[in-house]
Each structure stands twice: as structure tokens, then as C-alpha cells.
Write an enzyme that holds these catalytic residues in place. Structure first.
Site: not given
Length: 321
Positions: A266, A285
Site C-alpha cells: 500500500e 484502505h
């Protein structure tokens, strides 16, 4: 003399003022290219750290010999070597509870968006392709009345079960470290071992913490057990799923689709094969990403930090001794 803390996550003006009234605050902006170097330079003499989304390894902690507490603005603790912190005598605190309902909202948003192809078809409309009535090739699948399988029946799992059972009339199955009779009673839920849950559920939602036993929990074998029309939703951690195996299963249409809020790396790379699949809904997220919840998490983290530095027992002490 005030104790000194290093802050590496932005706070609201009100929370920052509260901190500065009680401790000396050194702010480090981790979004700058030299953020990590500046953080390392700020660590000597610091007795507290407050932040999130940073892996605090041994060399960083070695630079903070006076450290007493790390207050993480998160519920997950996979960025921390908890045994090492305990060995060093450093308290670790987190922010459970305050993000439970918001994260469960995100899980259900992904269930609905993936089942009804919301992102794909909204883009289709935006691109000017809606010029005739929809046909079967554009149809999605129902959520109400289906079987929801929850892997990990903690706070967030329970919040998902409540939404599924009460809001959508879903049959609820769950897998966790043990059966939970109170959950069974509240949601008419049924415990299953993992293989049976994967084989029965129309929607498999992952809510487990990341640890040695859950890393790679869902791989090629597990995906092969799922129904061809099933949808996988991950609001846990990216490494709970073997991402390469998931891509293969999605490309081959061995499962209907996936709604993913977390990834192995990420931010997700723009060349990730997941982004080329029309049966994937990918979000950045956003599990706890609402104004209200993020402020509540930060407030909880400030409370934990100040309690610990005052010599009191913080409410959310992870590695309590």
C-alpha cells in the site's frame, strides 16, 4: 519539566492544543522525502511516540532509549514487534472500539458494490455507454437472503453479522478461534471450520488480525473451495490473502469477484493486475476513514499517551505486564 513526545500523525487543532498543554511536542511530517531521517533525529530523549502507518523496527527504537510508550492511532498492531517492545519496557497502546462500526460499514459497502457492480456500471454511465436498457451481461447478484461467511468474529465481525442478519436477512456463518454461543444467539449465527465456511458462503468477509497464523490464510486451495458465484471481501490486512492466487482465481472467474480495501503493498501500484479486472472493487484502505471516526481514534490515542506518561494504566494497553 514536561515530558517530550514525537508526533508523526496530524491531529486536529483541539487535540494538538491538549497535547501541547501537557507535553513538549516535536512534530515530524512523514510525508516529506526526509521524513524518516527527521523522525530518527527526533527520537533521542523522546518518552512517547504518537502516530500510525509506520513500521517501527529495532534500529529506530535503538535511537529512542528513553521511550516509555508508543500510542498507535490504529486498532491493528502488525507494524510493531510486540515482544521486542515488551523486552524494552515500552508500552504499546492502540485504538479499538471507536472504528468498529465504521469499518463494518466499509465491509458492507464493498459487499454491495461488488455484488451489484456499482463501480463498474457507474463508470459505464459516466463514459456515455448507457444508450439502451440493461441486459443480463450487466446484471449483478442479490445480497439480501444470501449466506454471509465472516472469518474472524471479533468486534468488527459482530458488527458485520448484525448488519447482515438484521438488515439484509442473511444467514450468518463464522469462523474464529472458537465457537461463540452469545454470537450464535444474537444473530442466529453458526460456527464453521474454515473449509466448510468457504464452501457454503455466498460472501466471505475477512476481519482477522494479521499475525503468524493468519498471514496467507486465504490461498489457492481456499479460493478453490469457494462457490463460483461467491465474492471475497477483505477489510483485514492485505497479507491475509495470497494476492497472486486471488488474481488467478478472479481472472479465471473461479469466483465471482472481490471487494478489497487492503493490499499486500500500500498504496497499490497502478500496474497491479487487480486494477485490470472488472470483477474487483478496490478502495484505498478507507476502513476507518471518516471525519468522525478518525477524530475519535486520535482522541483515544491522545488519552492513551497521556495516561501512560502520567504513570497510570492506559485503557488500551496492548502488551500489558
Amino acid at each position: 519539566m514536561k515530558k517530550r513526545i514525537v508526533l508523526y500523525k496530524r491531529l486536529s487543532d483541539a487535540l494538538l492544543a491538549r497535547l501541547e498543554a501537557q507535553v513538549d511536542v516535536t512534530w515530524v511530517d512523514m510525508t516529506t522525502p526526509d521524513g524518516l531521517a527527521r523522525l530518527r533525529d527526533a527520537l533521542p530523549g523522546a518518552q512517547g511516540l504518537l502516530g500510525a502507518s509506520l513500521r517501527l523496527d529495532g534500529p529506530l527504537l535503538d535511537a529512542a532509549p528513553d521511550l516509555k510508550v508508543i500510542s498507535s492511532v490504529s486498532v491493528g498492531i502488525d507494524n510493531y514487534d510486540v515482544p521486542d517492545l515488551t523486552r524494552r519496557g515500552v508500552m504499546l497502546t492502540n485504538t479499538p472500539d471507536v472504528l468498529t462500526e465504521t469499518t463494518a460499514d466499509t465491509g458492507f459497502a464493498l459487499i454491495l458494490a461488488t455484488a451489484r457492480r456499482v463501480v463498474e456500471l457507474a463508470g459505464w454511465v459516466r463514459d456515455g455507454q448507457w444508450n439502451k436498457s440493461l441486459g443480463p451481461s450487466h446484471f449483478g447478484t442479490d445480497v439480501h437472503g444470501k449466506t454471509l461467511g465472516i472469518v474472524g468474529m471479533g468486534r468488527i465481525g459482530e458488527a458485520l453479522a448484525r448488519r447482515g442478519a438484521a438488515g439484509f436477512g442473511m444467514r450468518v456463518l463464522y469462523h474464529s478461534s472458537r465457537p461463540k454461543p452469545d454470537v450464535d444467539a444474537r444473530y442466529d449465527a453458526q460456527y464453521r471450520d474454515l473449509d466448510d465456511l468457504l464452501a457454503e458462503a455466498d460472501y466471505v468477509c475477512l476481519t482477522v488480525p494479521l499475525n503468524a497464523s493468519t498471514e496467507g490464510l486465504i490461498g489457492a486451495r481456499e479460493l478453490a473451495l469457494m462457490k463460483p458465484n461467491a465474492i471475497l471481501v477483505n477489510i483485514a490486512r492485505g497479507r491475509v490473502v495470497d494476492e497472486a492466487a486471488l488474481v488467478e482465481a478472479l481472472q479465471a472467474r473461479r469466483i465471482r469477484g472481490a471487494g478489497l480495501d487492503v493490499f499486500v503493498q500500500e498504496p497499490l501500484s497502478v500496474d497491479s493486475p487487480l486494477l485490470g479486472l472488472d470483477n474487483v472493487v478496490a478502495t484505498p484502505h478507507i476502513g476507518s476513514a471518516t471525519h468522525e471516526t478518525r477524530e475519535a481514534m486520535a482522541r483515544c490515542a491522545v488519552d492513551n499517551l497521556l495516561e501512560a506518561l502520567a504513570g497510570r494504566r492506559p485503557k488500551n494497553w496492548v502488551n500489558a505486564w
